[in-house]
Scaffold this motif. Structure first.
Motif, PDB file in Angstrom:
ATOM      1  N   ASN A  15       0.841  -1.207   0.000  1.00 17.85           N
ATOM      2  CA  ASN A  15       0.000   0.000   0.000  1.00 17.85           C
ATOM      3  C   ASN A  15       0.874   1.255   0.000  1.00 17.85           C
ATOM      4  OD1 ASN A  15      -2.913  -0.967   0.657  1.00 17.85           O
ATOM      5  ND2 ASN A  15      -1.644  -2.092   2.110  1.00 17.85           N
ATOM      6  N   THR A 186      -1.782   8.870   2.234  1.00 20.20           N
ATOM      7  CA  THR A 186      -1.960   7.403   2.243  1.00 20.20           C
ATOM      8  C   THR A 186      -3.010   7.070   3.309  1.00 20.20           C
ATOM      9  OG1 THR A 186      -0.361   6.965   3.991  1.00 20.20           O
ATOM     10  CG2 THR A 186       0.532   7.110   1.758  1.00 20.20           C
ATOM     11  N   ASN A 187      -3.270   5.768   3.492  1.00 18.03           N
ATOM     12  CA  ASN A 187      -4.234   5.352   4.521  1.00 18.03           C
ATOM     13  C   ASN A 187      -3.869   5.867   5.905  1.00 18.03           C
ATOM     14  OD1 ASN A 187      -5.568   3.877   2.612  1.00 18.03           O
ATOM     15  ND2 ASN A 187      -4.490   1.953   3.065  1.00 18.03           N
ATOM     16  N   GLU A 190      -5.111   9.323   6.143  1.00 12.21           N
ATOM     17  CA  GLU A 190      -6.564   9.278   5.979  1.00 12.21           C
ATOM     18  C   GLU A 190      -7.258   9.024   7.325  1.00 12.21           C
ATOM     19  OE1 GLU A 190      -9.931   9.826   4.314  1.00 12.21           O
ATOM     20  OE2 GLU A 190      -8.062  10.192   3.220  1.00 12.21           O
ATOM     21  N   LYS A 191      -6.605   8.243   8.208  1.00 17.00           N
ATOM     22  CA  LYS A 191      -7.209   7.874   9.501  1.00 17.00           C
ATOM     23  C   LYS A 191      -7.203   9.011  10.524  1.00 17.00           C
ATOM     24  CE  LYS A 191      -4.530   4.331  10.382  1.00 17.00           C
ATOM     25  NZ  LYS A 191      -3.797   3.153  10.814  1.00 17.00           N
TER      26      LYS A 191
END
Ligand code: CAA
Ligand code: NAI
Length: 243
Positions: A15, A186-187, A190-191
């Motif tokens: 990822n 990235t994730n 995003e969190k």
């Protein structure tokens, strides 16, 4: 082709920044060993690269898994020229609320994982008399960050390990550097809570989040022969967050 003939092992490659790096490194001619504990995504994305890429479902915090993988890689590829210690996680909480479990879990992956992979790969680089090790620090490790006691500790530790390894391994022909990304889309980012994300752009000189490719390009430079006289360096790729 800046990495023609090289074998690169990239952790956390399924990822985000790791995946962007697999793409850049293959474009530049490297054969890439993708390492990630996200088996499903890793298998899926590895397929899209064809024979130039091999995926290993490995948890970098598990020494035995890392050792078995490295032996298999050396048996199949014959060499490991480049190691990118990119795998990492967050478990954010204010200091007073952070559990011991969350503190230790982040250390196991972000710190022990880097130690496990580097210690296992380095003997093969020493044997060859050449190699490039790149580990991922963070703006949080250099300047600190609210809610990141565990994460910032590991990312600061990467700076210390990188400089120690550069001093130990220079005479063996191995360059050891770190990249310290800023907030990158990235994730992981995003969190973050929306309120904190909104505050971010005001502290970034370039007024935007990093792209995974921005970081992958820095890894590429440090993996290529263009950086052969650079070791023990921490390359900040953060849009000018702090200077
Ligand atoms: N900078 C400044 N202030 C922050 C902050 C930050 N990064 N994070 C939280 N705060 C502030 C909040 O705005 C809040 O302020 P007020 O009391 O004035 O409202 C206060 O701290 C408490 O925050 P919460 O109400 O959100 O407290 P919580 O206990 O519910 O959650 C937290 C705490 C888990 C730390 C949550 O705020 C959070 O996730 N913050 C983001 C942390 C962060 O920046 N993580 C980076 C992730 S990306 C990454 O790690 C990649 C990298 O390498 C940079
Ligand atoms: P991501 O969450 O998008 O990707 C991380 C990858 O690492 C995932 O595929 C995950 O499955 C893998 N991974 C996690 N733990 C693992 C383990 N134990 N073994 C094997 N694989 C594991 O995150 P991103 O943003 O791509 O992060 C990459 C690196 O960059 C991390 O080290 C992170 O700390 C660092 N970083 C990220 C920043 C950002 O803003 N996104 C900023 C600064 C540093």
């Amino acid at each position: 082709m800046r990495l023609q003939g090289k074998v690169a092992m990239i952790t956390g490659a399924a990822n985000g920044i790791g995946l962007a790096s697999v793409k850049r490194f293959t474009e530049e001619g490297a054969r890439v060993v993708m390492v990630d504990y996200d088996d499903k995504t890793g298998q899926q994305v590895a397929q899209t690269f064809g024979e130039q890429v091999k995926f290993y479902a490995v948890d970098v915090s598990n020494r035995q898994q890392v050792q078995e993988m490295v032996e298999d890689v050396v048996a199949s590829f014959g060499q490991i020229d480049i190691l990118v210690n990119n795998a990492g996680i967050t478990r954010d909480a204010m200091l007073v609320k952070m559990t011991e479990e969350d503190f230790n879990h982040v250390l196991q992956i972000n710190l022990n994982g880097v130690f496990n992979c580097t210690q296992t790969v380095v003997p093969y680089m020493i044997e060859k008399g050449t190699g490039k090790i790149i580990s991922t620090s963070s703006v949080s490790g250099v300047y600190g960050n609210v809610g990141q006691t565990n994460y910032a500790a590991t990312k600061a530790a990467i700076v210390g390990m990188t400089k120690s390894w550069a001093k130990e391994l220079g005479r063996k022909g191995i360059c050891v550097n770190a990249v310290a990304p800023g907030f990158t889309a990235t994730n992981m980012v995003e969190k973050m809570p929306d309120k904190v994300k909104e505050q971010m752009s005001s502290i970034i000189s370039l007024q935007r989040l990093g792209k995974p490719e921005d970081i992958a390009n820095a890894y590429l430079f440090l993996a290529s022969d263009e950086s052969n006289y650079i070791t023990g360096h921490v390359l900040h790729v953060d849009g000018g967050i702090m200077m």
